[in-house]
Design a protein around this motif. Structure first.
Motif, mmCIF file in Angstrom:
data_model
loop_
_atom_site.group_PDB
_atom_site.id
_atom_site.type_symbol
_atom_site.label_atom_id
_atom_site.label_comp_id
_atom_site.label_asym_id
_atom_site.label_seq_id
_atom_site.Cartn_x
_atom_site.Cartn_y
_atom_site.Cartn_z
ATOM 1 N N MET A 288 0.846 -1.199 0.000
ATOM 2 C CA MET A 288 0.000 0.000 0.000
ATOM 3 C C MET A 288 0.881 1.249 0.000
ATOM 4 N N TYR B 186 -0.542 4.656 0.289
ATOM 5 C CA TYR B 186 -1.380 5.832 0.538
ATOM 6 C C TYR B 186 -0.542 6.925 1.192
ATOM 7 N N GLN C 192 -9.216 4.388 -1.905
ATOM 8 C CA GLN C 192 -10.069 3.200 -1.795
ATOM 9 C C GLN C 192 -9.518 2.023 -2.607
ATOM 10 N N GLN D 51 -6.740 0.919 -2.867
ATOM 11 C CA GLN D 51 -5.664 0.196 -2.191
ATOM 12 C C GLN D 51 -6.186 -0.815 -1.162
ATOM 13 N N PHE D 52 -7.518 -0.883 -1.019
ATOM 14 C CA PHE D 52 -8.112 -1.792 -0.044
ATOM 15 C C PHE D 52 -9.031 -2.786 -0.754
ATOM 16 N N LEU E 229 -14.592 1.209 1.392
ATOM 17 C CA LEU E 229 -14.564 2.157 2.504
ATOM 18 C C LEU E 229 -15.845 2.987 2.565
ATOM 19 N N ILE F 147 -10.855 2.375 9.368
ATOM 20 C CA ILE F 147 -9.735 3.026 8.695
ATOM 21 C C ILE F 147 -9.677 4.507 9.066
#
Length: 310
Positions: free
Chosen positions: A1, A3, A42, A44-45, A49, A66
């Motif tokens: 990830m 972010y 979002q 990355q998940f 979310l 989160i």
């Protein structure tokens, strides 16, 4: 990830407001920019979310988790910045103040030079009604609160800032009988109130009850500014704090109607919990007020004397 801190800040603001539009306004970014950053975050998940139901955006349970983690990360980053500045000998930290709605005409003047002189201090000021102000103080969510009526059930320390005077106010063009009675002012003219929980409303209702008036037409609005505009438009009259009406009075949009028993006078108090362990920034602000308060009042609020003897 991968972010970024910027994405965390944007997502935290969206989760607080549940609106991309409002988040973009508060962050001073364009709506497309916020939407793109949200999508990049979002992506990355593996779990959503947010979700959109109808036209309303909601944060999922996973998204809330989160957001809580993002808040902790952002707070830790800010703490690093504060510690760095403190190590360099600069006052740094965050000052949180909750202010009753009319207090927005007062508190910024007591903050401006302090913030200018202390670049490492961040200010969070929440402007709301008295009930919510007292609640945030009780929950230890803020360092200070600005109120015109002291809370009865909390043990607080106080610094008196300045008087708060409430007058009966009409729009400038409204005509009154030559020998206007208080009964006429309160029972014949529509009276505009603040919302329940407002200190201004409580003071107004106490005055009316004390004088045994029967208000036949009542209008309720939820901010001092809304009440002011309603009075200027001729919708009715009200008992209002002088502090928020300087320009309207000087521009002949409003006028004060002399009424025996008015003005109602209270005091603007900066308060904090007696049990509060004040931060270095909070202590520095109290010392600043001790040294500068009278000069600020003289420089910024001397105009009030023009209306004291009305």
């Amino acid at each position: 990830m991968y972010y970024t801190l910027h994405q965390l800040q944007i997502f935290l603001k969206i989760s607080e407001l549940q609106s991309i539009t409002r988040a973009s306004e508060e962050l001073h970014l364009t709506q497309p920019a916020v939407s793109i950053q949200l999508k990049n975050f979002q992506d990355q998940f593996p779990i959503p979310l947010t979700e959109v139901v109808g036209r309303q955006l909601f944060i999922t349970d996973f998204g809330k988790e989160i957001a809580r983690a993002a808040e902790k990360i952002i707070n830790q980053v800010e703490e690093i910045n504060y510690k760095t500045m403190a190590y360099q000998g600069n006052l740094s930290g965050r000052l949180k103040i909750s202010v009753v709605s009319t207090g927005k005409y007062v508190m910024p003047y007591f903050m401006a030079d302090f913030m200018t002189e202390n670049k490492g201090v961040d200010l969070i000021m929440d402007v709301t009604n008295k009930s919510k102000v007292v609640r945030s103080l009780e929950l230890n969510e803020v360092d200070f609160a600005l109120v015109s009526v002291l809370p009865e059930k909390l043990k607080v320390d106080t610094v008196e800032l300045m008087p708060n005077k409430l007058f009966y106010v009409s729009n400038y063009d409204r005509k009154f009988p030559k020998a206007v009675s208080k009964k006429y002012l309160f029972e014949k003219i529509p009276l505009i109130y603040r919302e329940p929980g407002s200190a201004t409303r409580n003071a107004m209702e106490s005055f009316i009850e004390k004088n045994n008036y029967s208000v036949h037409k009542k209008i309720e609005l939820t901010s001092n500014e809304a009440v002011k505009q309603a009075v200027i438009s001729g919708l009715g009259c009200s008992i209002m704090p002088l502090i928020g009406n300087k320009n309207a009075l000087k521009n002949n949009e409003l006028k004060i109607i002399p009424v025996r028993g008015l003005p109602i006078t209270t005091t603007w108090n900066l308060i904090w919990l007696k049990s509060k362990n004040l931060s270095p920034v909070a202590v520095a602000f109290l010392n600043y007020l001790k040294d500068r308060k009278e000069g600020i009042i003289q420089k910024k609020f001397s105009w009030i004397e023009d209306f004291i003897n009305v």
